[in-house]
Design a protein around this motif. Structure first.
Motif, PDB file in Angstrom:
ATOM      1  N   VAL A 186       0.800  -1.107  -0.065  1.00 31.82           N
ATOM      2  CA  VAL A 186       0.078   0.069   0.000  1.00 31.82           C
ATOM      3  C   VAL A 186       0.773   1.283   0.058  1.00 31.82           C
ATOM      4  CG1 VAL A 186      -1.590   1.425   1.347  1.00 31.82           C
ATOM      5  CG2 VAL A 186      -1.848  -1.014   1.221  1.00 31.82           C
ATOM      6  N   PHE A 187       0.786   2.257  -1.066  1.00 29.50           N
ATOM      7  CA  PHE A 187       1.167   3.503  -0.969  1.00 29.50           C
ATOM      8  C   PHE A 187       0.403   4.356  -0.348  1.00 29.50           C
ATOM      9  CE2 PHE A 187       3.381   1.050  -4.315  1.00 29.50           C
ATOM     10  CZ  PHE A 187       4.849   1.509  -4.134  1.00 29.50           C
ATOM     11  N   ALA A 188       0.626   4.559   0.768  1.00 25.96           N
ATOM     12  CA  ALA A 188      -0.517   5.028   1.878  1.00 25.96           C
ATOM     13  C   ALA A 188      -0.458   6.910   1.867  1.00 25.96           C
ATOM     14  CB  ALA A 188      -0.383   4.645   3.258  1.00 25.96           C
ATOM     15  N   PRO A 189      -1.249   7.750   1.393  1.00 31.02           N
ATOM     16  CA  PRO A 189      -1.332   8.803   1.436  1.00 31.02           C
ATOM     17  C   PRO A 189      -1.687   9.358   2.969  1.00 31.02           C
ATOM     18  CG  PRO A 189      -2.690   8.259  -0.363  1.00 31.02           C
ATOM     19  CD  PRO A 189      -2.512   7.079   0.491  1.00 31.02           C
ATOM     20  N   THR A 190      -0.659  10.403   3.434  1.00 29.03           N
ATOM     21  CA  THR A 190      -0.742  10.956   4.412  1.00 29.03           C
ATOM     22  C   THR A 190      -1.944  11.948   4.828  1.00 29.03           C
ATOM     23  OG1 THR A 190       0.546  12.775   4.064  1.00 29.03           O
ATOM     24  CG2 THR A 190       1.620  10.950   5.034  1.00 29.03           C
ATOM     25  N   ASN A 191      -2.421  12.298   6.039  1.00 27.27           N
ATOM     26  CA  ASN A 191      -3.341  13.408   6.157  1.00 27.27           C
ATOM     27  C   ASN A 191      -3.252  14.513   5.271  1.00 27.27           C
ATOM     28  OD1 ASN A 191      -4.487  11.366   7.941  1.00 27.27           O
ATOM     29  ND2 ASN A 191      -3.878  12.548   9.794  1.00 27.27           N
ATOM     30  N   ALA A 192      -1.977  15.002   5.438  1.00 29.31           N
ATOM     31  CA  ALA A 192      -1.626  16.203   4.503  1.00 29.31           C
ATOM     32  C   ALA A 192      -1.791  15.974   3.325  1.00 29.31           C
ATOM     33  CB  ALA A 192      -0.119  16.593   4.976  1.00 29.31           C
ATOM     34  N   ALA A 193      -1.638  14.848   2.615  1.00 28.41           N
ATOM     35  CA  ALA A 193      -1.807  14.541   1.164  1.00 28.41           C
ATOM     36  C   ALA A 193      -3.179  14.673   0.901  1.00 28.41           C
ATOM     37  CB  ALA A 193      -1.380  13.279   0.804  1.00 28.41           C
ATOM     38  N   PHE A 194      -4.119  14.178   1.764  1.00 26.52           N
ATOM     39  CA  PHE A 194      -5.619  14.238   1.431  1.00 26.52           C
ATOM     40  C   PHE A 194      -5.913  15.656   1.564  1.00 26.52           C
ATOM     41  CE2 PHE A 194      -5.491   9.491   1.922  1.00 26.52           C
ATOM     42  CZ  PHE A 194      -6.459   9.128   0.897  1.00 26.52           C
ATOM     43  N   HIS A 195      -5.432  16.312   2.530  1.00 25.25           N
ATOM     44  CA  HIS A 195      -5.827  17.884   2.624  1.00 25.25           C
ATOM     45  C   HIS A 195      -5.451  18.598   1.541  1.00 25.25           C
ATOM     46  CE1 HIS A 195      -6.568  21.712   4.992  1.00 25.25           C
ATOM     47  NE2 HIS A 195      -5.374  22.067   4.601  1.00 25.25           N
ATOM     48  N   ASN A 196      -4.391  18.517   0.755  1.00 26.63           N
ATOM     49  CA  ASN A 196      -3.873  19.174  -0.367  1.00 26.63           C
ATOM     50  C   ASN A 196      -4.799  18.979  -1.427  1.00 26.63           C
ATOM     51  OD1 ASN A 196      -1.705  20.036   1.044  1.00 26.63           O
ATOM     52  ND2 ASN A 196      -0.453  18.435   0.463  1.00 26.63           N
ATOM     53  N   LEU A 216      -8.862   4.443  -4.146  1.00 28.23           N
ATOM     54  CA  LEU A 216      -8.034   3.732  -2.829  1.00 28.23           C
ATOM     55  C   LEU A 216      -7.390   2.538  -3.724  1.00 28.23           C
ATOM     56  CD1 LEU A 216     -10.393   4.381   0.068  1.00 28.23           C
ATOM     57  CD2 LEU A 216      -8.444   5.857  -0.608  1.00 28.23           C
ATOM     58  N   GLU A 217      -8.134   1.960  -4.230  1.00 28.78           N
ATOM     59  CA  GLU A 217      -7.591   0.556  -4.800  1.00 28.78           C
ATOM     60  C   GLU A 217      -6.411   1.066  -5.698  1.00 28.78           C
ATOM     61  OE1 GLU A 217     -11.287  -2.450  -4.881  1.00 28.78           O
ATOM     62  OE2 GLU A 217     -10.822  -1.152  -6.556  1.00 28.78           O
ATOM     63  N   TYR A 218      -6.546   2.100  -6.367  1.00 27.43           N
ATOM     64  CA  TYR A 218      -5.069   2.334  -7.286  1.00 27.43           C
ATOM     65  C   TYR A 218      -4.145   2.671  -6.261  1.00 27.43           C
ATOM     66  CZ  TYR A 218      -2.573   5.252 -10.628  1.00 27.43           C
ATOM     67  OH  TYR A 218      -1.527   5.767 -11.613  1.00 27.43           O
ATOM     68  N   HIS A 219      -4.139   2.549  -5.088  1.00 29.65           N
ATOM     69  CA  HIS A 219      -2.789   2.736  -4.092  1.00 29.65           C
ATOM     70  C   HIS A 219      -2.525   1.425  -3.606  1.00 29.65           C
ATOM     71  CE1 HIS A 219      -4.664   6.846  -4.094  1.00 29.65           C
ATOM     72  NE2 HIS A 219      -3.166   7.303  -3.721  1.00 29.65           N
ATOM     73  N   VAL A 220      -2.975   0.216  -4.093  1.00 31.34           N
ATOM     74  CA  VAL A 220      -2.731  -1.032  -3.410  1.00 31.34           C
ATOM     75  C   VAL A 220      -2.184  -1.802  -4.714  1.00 31.34           C
ATOM     76  CG1 VAL A 220      -3.534  -3.214  -2.387  1.00 31.34           C
ATOM     77  CG2 VAL A 220      -4.645  -0.715  -1.992  1.00 31.34           C
ATOM     78  N   VAL A 221      -1.047  -2.458  -4.384  1.00 37.47           N
ATOM     79  CA  VAL A 221      -0.363  -3.540  -5.481  1.00 37.47           C
ATOM     80  C   VAL A 221      -0.547  -4.762  -4.821  1.00 37.47           C
ATOM     81  CG1 VAL A 221       1.738  -4.028  -6.550  1.00 37.47           C
ATOM     82  CG2 VAL A 221       1.147  -1.591  -5.963  1.00 37.47           C
ATOM     83  N   PRO A 222      -0.865  -5.858  -5.595  1.00 36.46           N
ATOM     84  CA  PRO A 222      -1.487  -7.008  -5.269  1.00 36.46           C
ATOM     85  C   PRO A 222      -0.001  -8.125  -5.188  1.00 36.46           C
ATOM     86  CG  PRO A 222      -1.782  -6.861  -7.519  1.00 36.46           C
ATOM     87  CD  PRO A 222      -1.341  -5.827  -7.038  1.00 36.46           C
ATOM     88  N   HIS A 223       1.035  -7.492  -4.653  1.00 37.14           N
ATOM     89  CA  HIS A 223       2.271  -8.329  -4.269  1.00 37.14           C
ATOM     90  C   HIS A 223       3.171  -7.573  -3.174  1.00 37.14           C
ATOM     91  CE1 HIS A 223       3.081  -6.730  -8.390  1.00 37.14           C
ATOM     92  NE2 HIS A 223       4.298  -6.173  -7.881  1.00 37.14           N
ATOM     93  N   THR A 224       3.826  -8.203  -2.776  1.00 41.70           N
ATOM     94  CA  THR A 224       4.798  -7.375  -1.726  1.00 41.70           C
ATOM     95  C   THR A 224       6.109  -6.694  -2.321  1.00 41.70           C
ATOM     96  OG1 THR A 224       4.172  -9.040  -0.081  1.00 41.70           O
ATOM     97  CG2 THR A 224       6.008  -7.357   0.492  1.00 41.70           C
ATOM     98  N   GLU A 225       6.204  -5.529  -2.291  1.00 43.00           N
ATOM     99  CA  GLU A 225       7.229  -4.633  -2.935  1.00 43.00           C
ATOM    100  C   GLU A 225       7.772  -3.830  -1.802  1.00 43.00           C
ATOM    101  OE1 GLU A 225       8.559  -4.154  -5.940  1.00 43.00           O
ATOM    102  OE2 GLU A 225       6.939  -5.495  -7.094  1.00 43.00           O
TER     103      GLU A 225
END
Length: 294
Positions: A186-196, A216-225
Motif C-alpha cells: 500500500v502506497f498510503a497518502p498521509t492526512n496532509a496529502a488528502f488535505h492538499n 483507493l484501490e489504485y494505491h494498492v499493489v497485489p504483491h509485496t514490494e
C-alpha cells in the motif's frame, strides 16, 4: 561414488562450528552480545535453526531511543532476537517469493525475490551473505534489524496518526476487508496529502463511494514490494478495476510515484505485506475523473 560437491558439503559441515561460533567467526559481535545478554545462547545450541543475522552496522542504524528502550527491557529484546530465528535449516535454494516462515517469536517473516536486481529480502531486509553453514543450522547475514509487525495493514493504518483520513475513507469505501488479504503493498497518502486535494474534492469522494473505492484501490499493489525491490521506471499494476499502473522513479535512494508523489517513509512491515507513506494522493489517468474531482 560421492560427487565432489557432496563431499565438499560433508567436509564443510564436519568442520563447521555451532551457530554461535559461526556468528562469532563472521564478526557479528553486537548480535552475539545481545544473544548472551538475553540468555538465548543455550537455546540456539539446543536444536537446529536458521538465523537471519543483522550485522553490527544494522544494529548501529537503529535509533538511539530504540536501543536504550531495548537495553532496559530484556523480554522485548529477546522477542526481537527470536524474530530472527526459525526452526530447521533453510538454505537460499529453499527460498521462494512470498514464502513465509514462522519464527521463534511466534510471528512470521516473509521472503521476497526480485529478479531484476537479484535481491533477496526477508521482511524487506537485504540478505547480503547466504548459507553460512553451522553444525546445527544455517546463518544468513542481513543488513537491517527486523522489527515484528504489530498487526495487518488495516491495524497499521488505524494505529498511525498520520493516516487517520485514509482510515476513514477506507471504511467509507468498504475496503477494510480487501486490505486484510495477503501479500499487499500500500502506497498510503498521509492526512496532509488528502488535505492538499481541497475540501471540494474530499466532499466529492465521500459522496461517490464507487469513485472513492477505485481511487483507493489504485494505491494498492497485489504483491509485496519492499524498497529493495523498487527500480527506476518500474510500472506496478494496482488493484483498481482496470488494473492501472503506477510509475516509479528511483534515484539515489529517493522514490517518487507518478512523478508528483514522494515516499516519505518506506518499508513499514505488516503481517500481510508492506506500507509506504506518500505525500500525494494518486489518481488514475482517466478523463471522467477530472470533472468529478475538479
Amino acid at each position: 561414488m560421492i560427487g565432489f560437491l557432496t563431499l565438499a558439503v560433508i567436509v564443510q559441515s564436519a568442520f563447521a562450528g555451532n551457530l554461535v561460533e559461526v556468528l562469532q567467526n563472521d564478526g557479528e559481535t553486537t548480535l552475539i552480545a545481545l544473544v548472551q545478554q538475553t540468555g538465548l545462547a543455550d537455546a540456539l545450541l539446543g536444536g537446529e535453526f536458521t538465523i537471519f543475522a543483522p550485522t553490527n552496522a544494522a544494529f548501529a542504524k537503529l535509533p538511539q531511543a530504540t536501543l536504550d528502550s531495548l537495553s532496559k527491557d530484556t523480554t522485548a529484546l529477546a522477542n526481537i532476537l527470536k524474530y530472527h530465528v526459525v526452526k530447521g535449516s533453510i538454505h537460499k535454494a529453499d527460498a521462494s517469493n512470498e514464502l513465509q516462515l514462522e519464527t521463534l517469536a511466534g510471528t512470521k517473516i516473509r521472503f521476497n525475490i526480485y529478479n531484476h536486481n537479484h535481491a533477496v529480502t526477508v521482511e524487506g531486509s537485504n540478505i547480503t551473505h547466504f548459507d553460512l553453514t553451522a553444525s546445527n543450522g544455517i546463518v544468513h547475514v542481513i543488513d537491517t534489524v527486523m522489527m515484528p509487525p504489530t498487526g495487518n495493514i488495516v491495524d497499521l493504518v488505524a494505529g498511525n496518526s498520520q493516516l487517520s483520513t485514509l482510515l476513514s475513507l477506507v471504511k467509507t469505501a468498504g475496503l477494510a476487508g480487501s486490505l486484510q488479504g495477503d501479500a499487499l503493498t500500500v502506497f498510503a497518502p498521509t492526512n496532509a496529502a488528502f488535505h492538499n486535494l481541497g475540501s471540494h474534492v474530499l466532499h466529492n469522494l465521500h459522496s461517490n463511494p464507487e469513485l472513492l473505492k477505485e481511487i483507493l484501490e489504485y494505491h494498492v499493489v497485489p504483491h509485496t514490494e519492499y524498497s529493495a525491490g523498487l527500480y527506476n521506471r518500474e510500472h506496478l499494476r494496482t488493484l483498481d478495476t482496470r488494473h492501472d499502473v503506477i510509475r516509479l522513479g528511483v534515484s539515489h535512494g529517493a522514490v517518487t510515484v507518478n512523478k508528483k508523489g514522494h515516499v516519505i517513509q518506506a518499508d513499514i512491515s505488516a503481517t500481510n505485506g508492506v506500507v509506504h507513506l506518500i505525500d500525494h494522493v494518486l489518481l488514475p489517468a482517466r478523463n471522467h475523473l477530472s470533472s468529478i474531482l475538479g
